[in-house]
Motif scaffolding. Structure first.
Motif, PDB file in Angstrom:
ATOM      1  N   TYR B 264      22.440 -43.544 -10.082  1.00 23.46           N
ATOM      2  CA  TYR B 264      21.865 -44.887  -9.976  1.00 23.46           C
ATOM      3  C   TYR B 264      22.026 -45.473  -8.583  1.00 23.46           C
ATOM      4  O   TYR B 264      21.894 -46.672  -8.399  1.00 23.46           O
ATOM      5  CB  TYR B 264      22.527 -45.809 -10.991  1.00 23.46           C
ATOM      6  N   SER B 265      22.326 -44.605  -7.611  1.00 23.93           N
ATOM      7  CA  SER B 265      22.686 -45.161  -6.309  1.00 23.93           C
ATOM      8  C   SER B 265      21.503 -45.835  -5.621  1.00 23.93           C
ATOM      9  O   SER B 265      21.700 -46.628  -4.718  1.00 23.93           O
ATOM     10  CB  SER B 265      23.268 -44.069  -5.411  1.00 23.93           C
ATOM     11  N   ALA B 267      19.221 -47.615  -7.312  1.00 23.44           N
ATOM     12  CA  ALA B 267      18.644 -48.610  -8.223  1.00 23.44           C
ATOM     13  C   ALA B 267      18.485 -49.966  -7.561  1.00 23.44           C
ATOM     14  O   ALA B 267      17.746 -50.814  -8.058  1.00 23.44           O
ATOM     15  CB  ALA B 267      19.513 -48.746  -9.473  1.00 23.44           C
ATOM     16  N   ASP B 279      17.675 -53.407 -15.106  1.00 24.18           N
ATOM     17  CA  ASP B 279      18.148 -52.437 -16.102  1.00 24.18           C
ATOM     18  C   ASP B 279      18.982 -51.334 -15.471  1.00 24.18           C
ATOM     19  O   ASP B 279      20.104 -51.065 -15.875  1.00 24.18           O
ATOM     20  CB  ASP B 279      16.955 -51.805 -16.831  1.00 24.18           C
ATOM     21  N   ASP B 280      18.411 -50.717 -14.452  1.00 24.33           N
ATOM     22  CA  ASP B 280      19.125 -49.622 -13.814  1.00 24.33           C
ATOM     23  C   ASP B 280      20.316 -50.129 -13.022  1.00 24.33           C
ATOM     24  O   ASP B 280      21.301 -49.431 -12.860  1.00 24.33           O
ATOM     25  CB  ASP B 280      18.179 -48.831 -12.905  1.00 24.33           C
ATOM     26  N   VAL B 282      22.189 -52.580 -13.946  1.00 23.91           N
ATOM     27  CA  VAL B 282      23.263 -52.776 -14.927  1.00 23.91           C
ATOM     28  C   VAL B 282      23.876 -51.430 -15.284  1.00 23.91           C
ATOM     29  O   VAL B 282      25.096 -51.260 -15.289  1.00 23.91           O
ATOM     30  CB  VAL B 282      22.718 -53.485 -16.178  1.00 23.91           C
ATOM     31  N   THR B 285      25.874 -50.159 -12.491  1.00 25.49           N
ATOM     32  CA  THR B 285      27.139 -50.879 -12.370  1.00 25.49           C
ATOM     33  C   THR B 285      28.146 -50.333 -13.381  1.00 25.49           C
ATOM     34  O   THR B 285      29.315 -50.094 -13.051  1.00 25.49           O
ATOM     35  CB  THR B 285      26.920 -52.378 -12.605  1.00 25.49           C
ATOM     36  N   ILE B 286      27.667 -50.117 -14.600  1.00 21.94           N
ATOM     37  CA  ILE B 286      28.569 -49.571 -15.621  1.00 21.94           C
ATOM     38  C   ILE B 286      29.107 -48.219 -15.162  1.00 21.94           C
ATOM     39  O   ILE B 286      30.316 -47.964 -15.192  1.00 21.94           O
ATOM     40  CB  ILE B 286      27.824 -49.427 -16.959  1.00 21.94           C
ATOM     41  N   VAL B 289      31.543 -48.677 -12.243  1.00 20.86           N
ATOM     42  CA  VAL B 289      32.812 -49.295 -12.646  1.00 20.86           C
ATOM     43  C   VAL B 289      33.654 -48.278 -13.422  1.00 20.86           C
ATOM     44  O   VAL B 289      34.867 -48.164 -13.214  1.00 20.86           O
ATOM     45  CB  VAL B 289      32.547 -50.560 -13.483  1.00 20.86           C
ATOM     46  N   CYS B 290      32.985 -47.517 -14.282  1.00 21.39           N
ATOM     47  CA  CYS B 290      33.716 -46.504 -15.050  1.00 21.39           C
ATOM     48  C   CYS B 290      34.353 -45.478 -14.117  1.00 21.39           C
ATOM     49  O   CYS B 290      35.542 -45.173 -14.225  1.00 21.39           O
ATOM     50  CB  CYS B 290      32.789 -45.789 -16.025  1.00 21.39           C
TER      51      CYS B 290
END
Lengths: 955, 310
Positions: B264-265, B267, B279-280, B282, B285-286, B289-290
């Protein structure tokens, strides 16, 4: 206390090679897992392909071979009957075009019958354009066949429980079949027509198809695709018919787009197809096309033929619940076609639901969100009305709009909306936008060339969004523009506008289109849609012309604030047949406003909403977890820190049964016990690798001991114990930031302690370092000795009560060593203590008050230096005749001779005066070369080092 | 025995006698004025790092890069070829249309590699370099509690990473605006954005980039506490990032790609369209963060338990 199966033991027991094997096994398992996860997989189903011969035609007795495939879900059997779905393909396709859809629907528990319509692929017969007596009757015979299959659920004998799904040509068939055969339980027609004559001969002021403008490019594509095998516009058709079996089909059940195209499927010419101009088309269809395409106008017979193949006239007979899916990017069957179907079917009270998506014959399947929505709706519809599972789907209306580009896969993104009631194409609200411009004269080009381009069939989704292909020819179009819109308008439906036209011939074919012009001047024709009009009875002067209302094609588009609307009236369009004679028309606006229908839909919640909650939950969980973790750790630390061993409260250092075993099983320290009391300078003496440094490392909290305890002023010492702040240390050589000066390093170090600045005593420390002006130079310019001195100074910052120095004289020159000795001895006065490690006997002897000798991880000797270093009862005697001397000495009471080589004797005098021993030897005539008193420390040390110069580190 | 407190032996020790015991000092037996929570203050670590040449060079380059790009654009030959770079190629076309577009272009060209290297440098070097100098053991002997050492080091490294990002964007915005003016943000993916709105979008882009780079920060930091070789930590993090980017190009991996930290880098490009596609963002980010939590968790777990032998 310690478990016999501690990790270290287990690790030791496990050879490295076995660990490597274990690691490799993990890697292999992981790779296998990945491979399993990405393996191509299909649903569990079985297929039966067969060439069925059915009898149809007007009298029902003309045999035709249909190429069919029945997809049966796993477990379907006579005692486990399943509902069926008849899956029809698009024009030019074959049963293979819908293979992916069929598999997906079958995977949901339906028996899916896909077949190649007559006139295509390996099926026989000719193309009759979904003729009720041919294609539709073929499908009825397939229903009969399904009803006879033992696995298929039936409502009555001969009446299978069946839904019909299809796109375009297949969608038309679904509607016509539902009208003709009451056995159909539900239909999902997609991107299909209501009136085929109006689709090919549209007229946007409401005139009949006989006065319509012939959509020649689409008609030509279809005629070419169906008529001449293999001659279709390969490459742009998007048809999957030509793909080999098992090719990765594009996603989706009922993917409305790709199956609709004219095919290039491998077909076989019907036996005796003599007329090369008609290909596999039935003669009357072929003749009608030839007539219409030649003149560009339709006769009533042609219109009647097309109407016969249209659901428009039979909608009142459809009582199967209908889900209509129509694409916005569709210049062949625009949204108005589905609208007409919806109204016609709903008029009977039959449940109808309408969904628009951003694809279509031009736009394909649309973005993933769209095809997912269509899939979901289809399955929901079939499940309820065919399978009898799930709640009633309701009749709300969903539509979507292109929201932009997806940043990741570079495709389009659509956002979905929903309204409770189907608003049709006239919207629920309306906005008037005034467009202005003078009457303009525009030329009709001879033979329609050059012509404006509005859309290119099958050009793909990008063109339909960007309007990149749309272009008008100068002199052939009139423009009327609005002021920039003060606010954004969500257009959902068909805009209307009123125009006037004049022509010397009294008749004009015009194309009306509405562009969205952004502030930089880029004009976009939404979905490339145009409204063709044929105006007749026109006056010569535009002033005399009566305004006519043009209904533009329905669109779904947000026109942003600041954008303008541009109404363009053109005389030519590549996609349509226009009058051949050159003329000059004059066009003007009727009323000066474009009416834009609007619908306020609520956004359809997508998985994105879920993800947002996931994110919020994740962040909250991390925050809570962090707070809890910190609280738990704080509490544990506080408990640890506050307990004091009362017996050791005043002792700077107590080491008890310390053991350190490294992960590879190496025991660096096996059992070390010693104490350092105030005022003492204790030397930790031992050869290299004896375990001195490891002991100090544990002492500084750098490594965890395997067993044993260390107490500093009674506080149990663990890594990071606050009591470490009372220890100053030099362990394993200096460690400084190379880019800072010596002084800055000391300052940086003291800053890191967070203690008051005045407690540091920089001056004393610098004096000890004795670096002079060099203290302002960068560390990287320092010699080893300079660094060493600075490191000792750093250890003394804050005048810690216990100073721990590891090989402090390393790198110092003799005067400095002497000075260091004095410093350390002075330091220990006044209640402070110093622990010095060294492998040099002399250093310990001269510096320390006490000594601890370690070897191979064990304490060999310990005590005050005088005691250890002091006079030993043994002397080393060098004599001329060792044998004789031994005899002499053996006779002396209490004297013991220890073995020693090379003319030397070690004599334990055991109370006898040394002088007496020497006198006795001399008396016996033995020459005494040397008498050297021995000391205990040396004994001990030599015993360790002399025997085996290898350090314990080499064990 | 537990709970018994004994006055620390202060006999003659200058510090203890003079400073008086802090609140926790008596119980913990610490030297006067020592508080675990006061060790290695943020400012001290910030200055430690600020004095390093690599910090100065990295930050300096962040200022220099927009200038270099600006000068390079002066050599514009006027050739208008859109090398088929897709819809987002317009970022390049529009780079000289205004300060905001110039900034966006600068970010666009540096996001995929330069910023990754810079963040890996700040986060990967911080502990490993102390270990290689040998100063790490003296910090631990202060004692700076290990968790605190890591926290301060991490926060300072992240602060420098953020500073680098802001310096790059800030300089580009300043230079671009001076040279090309305060113009609306333009791209073909969306309607033109007014400068105010465009600035907000730009900040959102920076914010998302910062979040994505947390993965690099986490990875580099984990490597940093695991090795004494600063170069290994920095290079390792960059290398793994590149590996992930390469794997992300392989569509055959299917859904597995979405689990790649780099998936997603890009996005943030969706933040430029209207309406904003979050959407992407978010999901990215998830994912970030994970990964960051995992890496940092591992780093803390490892460092608070490991034997410091360097």
């Amino acid at each position: 206390m310690r478990s016999p199966f501690s990790a270290a033991r287990i690790r030791r027991a496990l050879p490295t090679r076995r660990r490597a094997v274990a690691a490799a096994a993990v890697v292999v398992l992981l790779a296998a897992g990945v491979a399993w996860a990405v393996r191509p997989q299909g649903p569990d189903l079985r297929t039966e392909s067969a060439l069925l011969t059915v009898r149809s035609g007007p009298s029902g007795d003309e045999p035709v071979d249909l190429d069919t495939t029945l997809y049966l879900p796993d477990g379907a059997a006579a005692d486990a009957k399943v509902p069926a779905v008849l899956l029809a393909h698009g024009f030019g396709g074959t049963k293979e075009s819908v293979r992916a859809d069929a598999e997906e629907i079958a995977g949901r528990g339906y028996a899916v019958l896909a077949w190649t319509a007559r006139g295509f692929g390996r099926s026989g017969g000719q193309i009759h354009l979904d003729h009720p007596d041919y294609e539709v009757r073929d499908a009825q015979r397939l229903l009969d066949w399904l009803a006879a299959r033992p696995e298929i659920r039936t409502d009555n004998a001969g009446d299978p429980r069946v839904g019909v799904v299809g796109g375009s040509y297949g969608g038309g068939l679904a509607l016509l079949l539902a009208a003709q055969d009451p056995r159909v339980d539900a239909i999902v027609p997609m991107i299909t027509w209501n009136d085929l004559s109006r689709a090919f001969l549209p007229e946007s002021t409401g005139k009949e198809p006989v006065n319509g403008v012939f959509k020649k490019s689409w008609a030509g594509l279809f005629f070419g695709g169906g008529g001449n095998v293999g001659s279709g516009p390969a490459g742009i058709s998007g048809a999957t018919g030509a793909q080999p079996e098992g090719a990765p089909a594009s996603a989706g059940p009922p993917s409305p787009g790709p199956t609709a195209g004219p095919g290039t499927g491998p077909g076989r010419a019907p036996a005796g197809a003599a007329d090369p101009s008609c290909g596999r088309f039935a003669a009357e269809v072929c003749a009608a096309y030839l007539r219409i395409a030649t003149s560009g106008r339709a006769d009533q017979a042609g219109v009647d033929l097309l109407r016969r193949s249209s659901p428009a006239g039979v909608l009142d007979r459809i009582d199967a619940p209908t889900l209509l899916v129509q694409g916005a990017a569709d210049s062949l069957f625009p949204l108005a076609e589905a609208d007409a179907n919806a109204r016609g079917i709903a008029a009977n009270g039959t449940p109808v639901r309408v969904a628009w998506y951003t694809g279509g014959h031009d736009g394909g399947e649309g973005p993933t969100t769209d095809s997912d929505r269509v899939k979901f709706l289809t399955v929901q519809w079939l499940d309820h009305y065919v399978k009898g599972a799930g709640a009633a789907p309701g009749d709300d209306f969903t539509f979507s709009r292109i929201a932009g580009f997806d940043a990741l896969d570079r495709g389009l993104v659509a956002s979905g909306y929903r309204t409770a009631d189907y608003p049709g194409i006239t919207g629920t609200g309306r906005r008037e936008v005034v467009v202005a411009g003078p009457p303009q004269r525009i030329a009709n080009p001879p033979a329609g060339n050059p012509a404006a381009i509005s859309s290119v069939p099958f050009a793909g989704e990008l063109s339909s969004l960007l309007g990149g292909v749309a272009g008008d020819i100068p002199g052939q179009h009139a423009r009327f523009e609005s002021a920039p819109l003060p606010e954004a308008v969500d257009v959902v439906g068909a805009p209307t506008v009123s125009i006037r036209a004049a022509s010397p011939t009294g008749e004009a074919v015009l194309f009306v289109k509405l562009y969205d012009v952004d502030p930089s001047g880029t004009a976009t024709l939404p979905n490339g849609l145009v409204a063709p009009v044929r105006l007749t009875g026109l006056p010569r002067a535009v002033e005399d012309a009566a305004p006519v209302t043009v209904t533009l094609p329905a669109i779904v588009r947000r026109i942003e604030a600041g954008h303008r609307l541009r109404l363009v009236v053109a005389t030519s369009d590549q996609a349509y047949a226009t009058p051949v004679e050159p003329t000059v028309h004059t066009v003007a606006l009727g009323a000066g406003a474009v009416t834009l229908p609007t619908v306020t839909g609520e956004p359809i919640p997508t998985t994105a909403t879920v993800w947002r909650w996931v994110l919020a939950g994740l962040l909250a969980a991390i925050a809570v977890g962090l707070v809890a973790l910190v609280a738990v750790l704080r509490r544990r630390h506080r408990r640890q820190e506050s307990s004091v061993h009362p017996a050791y409260a005043d002792t700077p250092l107590v080491v008890r049964e310390l053991r350190k075993e490294y992960a590879d099983g190496f025991v660096a320290v096996s059992n070390v016990d010693f104490e350092v009391h105030p005022g003492q300078v204790v030397g930790l003496l031992g050869p290299n690798g004896a375990g001195k440094t490891t002991t100090l490392r544990v002492l500084m909290g750098l490594t965890q001991p395997t067993a044993g305890e260390i107490y500093v002023f009674g506080h149990r010492l663990v890594p990071g114990s606050p009591v470490l702040s009372r220890i100053g240390a030099l362990v394993e050589g200096p460690g400084f930031l190379p880019h800072l000066s010596g002084l800055d390093n000391l300052k940086a170090y003291w800053r890191a302690t967070g203690r008051p600045w005045d407690d540091a005593h920089f001056d004393e420390a610098l004096e000890i370092a004795g670096l002079g002006a060099s203290v302002h130079r960068k560390i990287k310019t320092y010699s080893h000795g300079m660094k060493q001195r600075l490191a000792i100074a750093q250890a003394m910052l804050g005048l810690p009560e216990l100073l721990v120095l590891d090989e402090p004289t390393d790198g110092l020159d003799p005067p400095q060593i002497a000075e260091m000795r004095r410093v350390l001895q002075r330091y220990a006065t006044g209640g402070r203590a110093v622990l010095v490690s060294s492998h040099l006997l002399a250093e310990v002897e001269q510096t320390c008050t006490h000594a601890v000798v370690v070897n191979k991880g064990r304490i060999v000797a310990s005590g005050p230096v005088e005691e250890i270093v002091g006079e030993s009862p043994s002397v080393l005697v060098e004599v001329t005749d060792p044998e004789a001397a031994r005899n002499v000495l053996d006779r002396l009471a209490g004297v013991r001779v220890l073995p020693e080589g090379d003319g030397q004797l070690v004599v334990d005098t055991n109370g006898t005066a040394r002088s007496e021993v020497v006198a006795e030897l001399v008396r016996a005539g033995i020459g005494v070369d040397r008498v050297v008193p021995r000391r205990r420390l040396e004994d001990a040390f030599l015993a360790l080092v002399g025997e085996n110069s290898r350090g314990s580190g080499d064990r | 025995m537990a709970g018994t407190t004994v006055e620390p032996g202060t006999g003659g020790a200058g510090g203890a006698a003079r400073g008086g015991s802090g609140p926790g000092g008596a119980a913990s037996g610490a030297a006067a004025g020592y508080r675990p929570s006061a060790t290695l203050p943020f400012v001290a670590e910030f200055r430690r790092q600020a004095s390093r040449r690599r910090t100065q060079l990295a930050l300096g380059f962040m200022v220099l890069l927009p200038l270099i790009i600006l000068i390079a654009f002066q050599f514009d030959s006027g050739d208008d070829d859109d090398n088929g770079r897709g819809e987002f190629g317009s970022l390049i076309e529009f780079a000289t249309t205004g300060g905001l577009n110039f900034t966006l272009f600068t970010i666009f060209v540096s996001a995929s590699f330069l910023l990754v290297v810079v963040v890996a440098l700040f986060c990967g070097d911080t502990v490993a370099s102390e270990a290689s100098w040998g100063s790490l053991r003296y910090l631990l002997a202060v004692p700076v509690p290990r968790a605190r050492l890591l926290t301060v080091k991490l926060v300072v490294a992240l602060a420098y990473s953020a500073l680098a990002l802001l310096l790059l964007a800030g300089t580009a915005l300043l230079l671009g605006t001076l040279r090309y003016g305060w113009e609306p943000l333009r791209s073909t993916v969306a309607a033109q954005l007014e400068p105010g709105e465009g600035l907000l979008r730009l900040l959102a882009v920076l914010g998302y980039l910062a979040v994505v780079l947390l993965v690099v920060a986490g990875l580099a930091f984990l490597l940093s506490v695991s090795t004494d070789a600063a170069l290994g930590a920095v290079g390792g993090a960059v290398l793994l990032w590149i590996l992930s980017s390469i794997l992300d190009q392989i569509t055959a991996l299917g859904v597995l790609r979405t689990f790649l930290p780099t998936h997603y880098s890009t996005a943030w490009l969706g933040l430029l369209s209207t309406p904003v596609q979050t959407d992407d963002v978010v999901r990215g980010t998830i994912s970030a963060v994970c990964y960051a939590t995992l890496f940092w968790g591992l780093a803390f777990w490892r460092f608070t338990r490991k034997d410091v032998v360097s």
